[in-house]
Motif scaffolding. Sequence first.
Motif, short mmCIF file in Angstrom:
data_model
loop_
_atom_site.label_atom_id
_atom_site.label_comp_id
_atom_site.label_asym_id
_atom_site.label_seq_id
_atom_site.Cartn_x
_atom_site.Cartn_y
_atom_site.Cartn_z
N VAL A 46 0.85 -1.20 0.00
CA VAL A 46 0.00 0.00 0.00
C VAL A 46 0.88 1.25 0.00
CG1 VAL A 46 -1.58 1.36 1.43
CG2 VAL A 46 -2.01 -1.07 1.07
N VAL A 47 0.48 2.23 -0.84
CA VAL A 47 1.13 3.54 -0.86
C VAL A 47 0.13 4.54 -0.32
CG1 VAL A 47 2.07 5.38 -2.32
CG2 VAL A 47 2.59 2.99 -2.84
N LYS A 48 0.52 5.29 0.70
CA LYS A 48 -0.31 6.38 1.24
C LYS A 48 0.49 7.66 1.02
CE LYS A 48 -3.24 4.13 4.57
NZ LYS A 48 -3.78 4.21 5.93
N ALA A 49 0.18 8.35 -0.06
CA ALA A 49 0.93 9.55 -0.41
C ALA A 49 0.12 10.39 -1.40
CB ALA A 49 2.28 9.19 -1.03
N PHE A 50 0.39 11.63 -1.47
CA PHE A 50 1.12 12.52 -0.59
C PHE A 50 0.13 13.45 0.06
CE2 PHE A 50 4.60 11.58 -3.58
CZ PHE A 50 5.67 11.37 -2.72
#
Length: 151
Positions: A46-50
């Motif tokens: 998972v990518v949580k950005a920005f």
Amino acid sequence: MIAGVKVKRITKYCDDRGFFAELVRDDEQLLERFGQASMSMSYPGVVKAFHYHEKQDDLWFFPSGNAQVVLYDLREGSETKGKTDVYYMGDENQVLLLIPKGVAHGYRVLGEKPCTIVYFTTESYNAADPDEKRIDWNDPEIGFNWDTKNR
């Protein structure tokens, strides 16, 4: 390193029962003031950005799992404006990371297990006027490549 960012190594005090570690103390002056403590869990990949804040500083800690943390300095007048920094945090590198207001931040979960983040802010969340400005994870100005390269 982006101006205003601070890293604190975590010291563990171990005995035959386990360990104890202080994360943050008011006499360390990591936060100008204390607003809120929160935690979140994310699954592998998972990518949580920005996002970034105009009023609050964040202090991040990953007690379990591993994360690639990416910072991008948006602050006008900062000597590091436009600079990107990458930090690897979690099981393999137990550190605290202070993220100043005006610095965009996000993370990607690394490895095969979920990652937990505990974070402290200088302001409490205000649902009527949230201090959270969103930027796409693949924003061309930031231009960060989230892919892991096999070497």
